[in-house]
Scaffold this motif. Structure first.
Motif, PDB file in Angstrom:
ATOM      1  N   PHE A   1     -52.520   6.419 -56.240  1.00 31.51           N
ATOM      2  CA  PHE A   1     -51.724   7.636 -56.045  1.00 31.51           C
ATOM      3  C   PHE A   1     -51.648   8.456 -57.333  1.00 31.51           C
ATOM      4  O   PHE A   1     -51.608   9.689 -57.289  1.00 31.51           O
ATOM      5  CB  PHE A   1     -50.320   7.292 -55.525  1.00 31.51           C
TER       6      PHE A   1
ATOM      7  N   THR B   1     -44.595   2.466 -56.645  1.00 32.52           N
ATOM      8  CA  THR B   1     -44.790   2.641 -55.201  1.00 32.52           C
ATOM      9  C   THR B   1     -44.519   1.330 -54.468  1.00 32.52           C
ATOM     10  O   THR B   1     -44.482   0.253 -55.077  1.00 32.52           O
ATOM     11  CB  THR B   1     -46.227   3.077 -54.878  1.00 32.52           C
ATOM     12  N   ILE B   2     -44.441   1.436 -53.174  1.00 37.69           N
ATOM     13  CA  ILE B   2     -44.158   0.272 -52.324  1.00 37.69           C
ATOM     14  C   ILE B   2     -45.289  -0.769 -52.400  1.00 37.69           C
ATOM     15  O   ILE B   2     -45.071  -1.955 -52.224  1.00 37.69           O
ATOM     16  CB  ILE B   2     -43.909   0.742 -50.869  1.00 37.69           C
TER      17      ILE B   2
ATOM     18  N   ARG C   1     -52.354   9.171 -43.478  1.00 40.76           N
ATOM     19  CA  ARG C   1     -51.642   8.770 -42.250  1.00 40.76           C
ATOM     20  C   ARG C   1     -52.594   8.694 -41.057  1.00 40.76           C
ATOM     21  O   ARG C   1     -52.443   7.842 -40.193  1.00 40.76           O
ATOM     22  CB  ARG C   1     -50.504   9.735 -41.934  1.00 40.76           C
TER      23      ARG C   1
ATOM     24  N   HIS D   1     -41.090  16.629 -54.055  1.00 44.68           N
ATOM     25  CA  HIS D   1     -42.535  16.582 -53.809  1.00 44.68           C
ATOM     26  C   HIS D   1     -42.841  16.606 -52.303  1.00 44.68           C
ATOM     27  O   HIS D   1     -43.830  17.163 -51.870  1.00 44.68           O
ATOM     28  CB  HIS D   1     -43.150  15.368 -54.531  1.00 44.68           C
TER      29      HIS D   1
ATOM     30  N   SER E   1     -52.983  13.630 -48.100  1.00 42.18           N
ATOM     31  CA  SER E   1     -51.792  12.893 -47.707  1.00 42.18           C
ATOM     32  C   SER E   1     -51.724  12.732 -46.182  1.00 42.18           C
ATOM     33  O   SER E   1     -51.317  11.685 -45.671  1.00 42.18           O
ATOM     34  CB  SER E   1     -50.574  13.662 -48.214  1.00 42.18           C
TER      35      SER E   1
ATOM     36  N   HIS F   1     -35.542   2.199 -49.415  1.00 40.80           N
ATOM     37  CA  HIS F   1     -36.724   2.197 -50.285  1.00 40.80           C
ATOM     38  C   HIS F   1     -36.739   3.402 -51.236  1.00 40.80           C
ATOM     39  O   HIS F   1     -37.097   3.280 -52.400  1.00 40.80           O
ATOM     40  CB  HIS F   1     -37.998   2.162 -49.438  1.00 40.80           C
ATOM     41  N   TYR F   2     -36.353   4.570 -50.718  1.00 44.68           N
ATOM     42  CA  TYR F   2     -36.444   5.778 -51.540  1.00 44.68           C
ATOM     43  C   TYR F   2     -35.137   6.155 -52.222  1.00 44.68           C
ATOM     44  O   TYR F   2     -35.123   6.577 -53.366  1.00 44.68           O
ATOM     45  CB  TYR F   2     -36.921   6.968 -50.694  1.00 44.68           C
TER      46      TYR F   2
ATOM     47  N   TYR G   1     -42.418  16.675 -40.625  1.00 49.79           N
ATOM     48  CA  TYR G   1     -41.864  15.345 -40.962  1.00 49.79           C
ATOM     49  C   TYR G   1     -41.542  15.282 -42.458  1.00 49.79           C
ATOM     50  O   TYR G   1     -40.463  14.824 -42.870  1.00 49.79           O
ATOM     51  CB  TYR G   1     -42.897  14.278 -40.576  1.00 49.79           C
TER      52      TYR G   1
END
Ligand code: HEM
Length: 212
Positions: free
Chosen positions: A121, A111-112, A165, A57, A161, A41-42, A24
């Motif tokens: 982070f 970040t969001i 999730r 990254h 990371s 968003h990105y 992913y």
């Protein structure tokens, strides 16, 4: 011997569980680098440095995620020490790029989840970078005990990371998203900014202290 086999099996199983997230991540990253994402968003064409940092990254992060379980498999390490060293170097380079990519993105874009997520982070990035460099430094100097201790810290950071999730997936299954929202400002979200690596690092320190 029996514990070696179960350790190898557990790490092999972990590698399989990590695989979907790594795929992913690499897919997301390469699509972003090719400017082929429908992701407001990105992807912001005016911020090429932030784009380059975050998407690179993701690709290098996938490399770490894929390779890290194999570094801990004892029989593989003993039978192919050259492979262990080369993949260790590759992982350390990938970890440096991954951490720096995240650390560049945070001040450029944020970040969001806003400043609490920036903080969590950024600390994660600094710890990952430090642990990767220490692992390699001690290996080069043949300080095996220190190398192993740092490798263990780095391992938990490297899968952090993915753990992030997993925490979210399990929490949403169990509670349907209690204390969590799209802005990442719920109590669960705030705790998760640190909970995907700090508790694991504390457990590693307790384990290392007991071993000593
Ligand atoms: C260990 C391997 C890593 C992988 C595979 C990885 C992968 C990803 C992926 C796929 C995303 C996109 C979020 C989504 O799923 O929608 C992301 C976001 C992000 N990652 Fe990583 N990452 C890793 C390590 C790191 C590290 C060490 C840092 C440290 C600074 C970091 C910082 C960030 C930041 C700041 C974002 C953006 C958060 C947001 O605003 O949405 N990542 N990462």
């Amino acid at each position: 011997m029996k514990s070696q086999i179960s350790q190898t099996a557990a790490l092999g199983l972990l590698a399989l569980l990590l695989l979907p997230f790594a795929l992913y991540s690499v897919d997301f990253g390469q699509a972003g680098l090719r400017n082929d994402l429908d992701e407001p968003h990105y992807l912001r064409s005016t911020q090429w440095a932030a784009n380059l940092a975050i998407f690179t990254h993701m690709v290098t992060g996938a490399v770490i995620t894929l390779l890290i379980p194999f570094q801990l498999i004892g029989p593989l390490r003993r039978r192919a020490p050259g492979l262990h060293r080369w993949s260790g170097r590759l992982i350390a380079i990938a970890a440096t790029i991954t951490a720096l990519g995240g650390l560049i993105y945070i001040p450029l874009r944020g970040t969001i989840g806003g400043w609490p997520m920036d903080l969590g982070f950024a600390l994660y990035g600094l710890l990952t970078l430090g642990a990767a460099l220490q692992t390699v430094r001690h290996a080069k100097a043949k300080r095996i005990a220190q190398h192993q201790a740092w490798a263990l810290r780095f391992f938990w950071l490297a899968i952090g990371s993915w753990l992030y999730r997993v925490h979210y997936g399990l929490w949403y299954l169990a509670t349907d998203g209690l204390w969590s929202n799209a802005e990442f400002t719920g109590a669960f979200d705030l705790a998760q900014n640190f909970a995907f690596y700090l508790p694991y690092l504390i457990a590693v320190e307790l384990y290392l202290r007991r071993k000593r």
